[in-house]
Design a protein around this motif. Sequence first.
Motif, PDB file in Angstrom:
ATOM      1  N   LYS A   1      38.961  30.320  37.308  1.00 15.24           N
ATOM      2  CA  LYS A   1      39.505  31.455  36.557  1.00 15.24           C
ATOM      3  C   LYS A   1      38.561  32.652  36.617  1.00 15.24           C
ATOM      4  CE  LYS A   1      42.343  28.763  33.392  1.00 15.24           C
ATOM      5  NZ  LYS A   1      42.559  28.332  32.013  1.00 15.24           N
TER       6      LYS A   1
ATOM      7  N   ILE B   1      38.978  34.243  40.053  1.00 14.92           N
ATOM      8  CA  ILE B   1      40.256  34.961  40.097  1.00 14.92           C
ATOM      9  C   ILE B   1      40.164  36.270  39.315  1.00 14.92           C
ATOM     10  CG2 ILE B   1      42.671  34.896  39.347  1.00 14.92           C
ATOM     11  CD1 ILE B   1      42.553  31.822  39.947  1.00 14.92           C
ATOM     12  N   LYS B   2      39.568  36.219  38.150  1.00 16.94           N
ATOM     13  CA  LYS B   2      39.458  37.419  37.313  1.00 16.94           C
ATOM     14  C   LYS B   2      38.632  38.500  37.996  1.00 16.94           C
ATOM     15  CE  LYS B   2      38.665  38.879  32.619  1.00 16.94           C
ATOM     16  NZ  LYS B   2      38.541  38.457  31.238  1.00 16.94           N
TER      17      LYS B   2
ATOM     18  N   SER C   1      40.570  39.938  40.866  1.00 18.34           N
ATOM     19  CA  SER C   1      41.696  40.741  40.388  1.00 18.34           C
ATOM     20  C   SER C   1      41.258  42.175  40.093  1.00 18.34           C
ATOM     21  CB  SER C   1      42.296  40.127  39.116  1.00 18.34           C
ATOM     22  OG  SER C   1      42.883  38.887  39.400  1.00 18.34           O
ATOM     23  N   LYS C   2      40.014  42.328  39.702  1.00 18.59           N
ATOM     24  CA  LYS C   2      39.476  43.664  39.415  1.00 18.59           C
ATOM     25  C   LYS C   2      38.958  44.346  40.675  1.00 18.59           C
ATOM     26  CE  LYS C   2      38.368  42.476  34.739  1.00 18.59           C
ATOM     27  NZ  LYS C   2      37.897  43.038  33.544  1.00 18.59           N
ATOM     28  N   ASP C   3      38.401  43.545  41.603  1.00 19.70           N
ATOM     29  CA  ASP C   3      37.850  44.092  42.843  1.00 19.70           C
ATOM     30  C   ASP C   3      37.990  43.050  43.936  1.00 19.70           C
ATOM     31  OD1 ASP C   3      36.439  45.173  44.954  1.00 19.70           O
ATOM     32  OD2 ASP C   3      34.542  45.385  43.858  1.00 19.70           O
TER      33      ASP C   3
ATOM     34  N   LYS D   1      50.451  51.294  32.573  1.00 10.63           N
ATOM     35  CA  LYS D   1      49.692  50.093  32.940  1.00 10.63           C
ATOM     36  C   LYS D   1      50.397  49.416  34.093  1.00 10.63           C
ATOM     37  CE  LYS D   1      47.673  45.839  31.254  1.00 10.63           C
ATOM     38  NZ  LYS D   1      47.411  44.969  30.105  1.00 10.63           N
TER      39      LYS D   1
ATOM     40  N   SER E   1      48.981  46.171  36.051  1.00 13.08           N
ATOM     41  CA  SER E   1      47.857  45.257  36.181  1.00 13.08           C
ATOM     42  C   SER E   1      48.177  44.110  37.124  1.00 13.08           C
ATOM     43  CB  SER E   1      47.507  44.699  34.793  1.00 13.08           C
ATOM     44  OG  SER E   1      46.541  43.693  34.904  1.00 13.08           O
TER      45      SER E   1
ATOM     46  N   GLU F   1      46.063  41.426  36.775  1.00 12.55           N
ATOM     47  CA  GLU F   1      45.280  40.402  36.093  1.00 12.55           C
ATOM     48  C   GLU F   1      46.216  39.445  35.358  1.00 12.55           C
ATOM     49  OE1 GLU F   1      41.840  41.795  33.866  1.00 12.55           O
ATOM     50  OE2 GLU F   1      42.068  43.731  34.874  1.00 12.55           O
ATOM     51  N   TYR F   2      46.089  38.153  35.658  1.00 11.41           N
ATOM     52  CA  TYR F   2      46.888  37.142  35.004  1.00 11.41           C
ATOM     53  C   TYR F   2      46.035  36.197  34.182  1.00 11.41           C
ATOM     54  CZ  TYR F   2      50.723  38.734  37.871  1.00 11.41           C
ATOM     55  OH  TYR F   2      51.683  39.493  38.460  1.00 11.41           O
ATOM     56  N   ILE F   3      44.742  36.339  34.314  1.00 12.48           N
ATOM     57  CA  ILE F   3      43.818  35.463  33.588  1.00 12.48           C
ATOM     58  C   ILE F   3      42.941  36.312  32.708  1.00 12.48           C
ATOM     59  CG2 ILE F   3      41.877  33.889  33.865  1.00 12.48           C
ATOM     60  CD1 ILE F   3      43.234  32.786  36.315  1.00 12.48           C
TER      61      ILE F   3
END
Length: 150
Positions: free
Chosen positions: A12, A15-16, A19-21, A144, A146, A148-150
């Motif tokens: 996780k 993944i996080k 998800s940002k970069d 927004k 996004s 990001e799912y986590i």
Amino acid sequence: MVSVEIIDHLDKGIIKLLSKDGRMSFTEIANRLNVTEKTVRSRYNNLVENNILEVVGVVNPISLGVKVGAIIQISVVPPNMNHTIQQLRDITGIRFITLTSGEYQLLVQANVRDYEEITEIVKSIHQLPGINKTNVILQMDVYKNSFEYI
């Protein structure tokens, strides 16, 4: 396919961060999560191989001149559903199609350069067999968007 229960705290975290970069190096991810680069590389490969993670480039649509968005709700006669979905996939400008509950069985999102293109998409939809009615909702602004799912 790996079930969600198999994804642990470290997965996780990877993944996080991605998800940002999505271009973040394995070394940087390892440093932030206090693990080795080899561990990150192995976990990343596992996530990709199991179709849990896909890293892609996301385009800023405005930079390409894509400035107009619409949500289009579509009511379809049930026997035509699969055929209608296939035809919607072929319409340029439609980027998202989902089956929904309620009065409108399908919801599509279109992103195009101008309102004339939205008009052309709606006309194309109305020409498909089995379409009962549509409801077009123009997107005025996006606050927004996004990944990001986590």
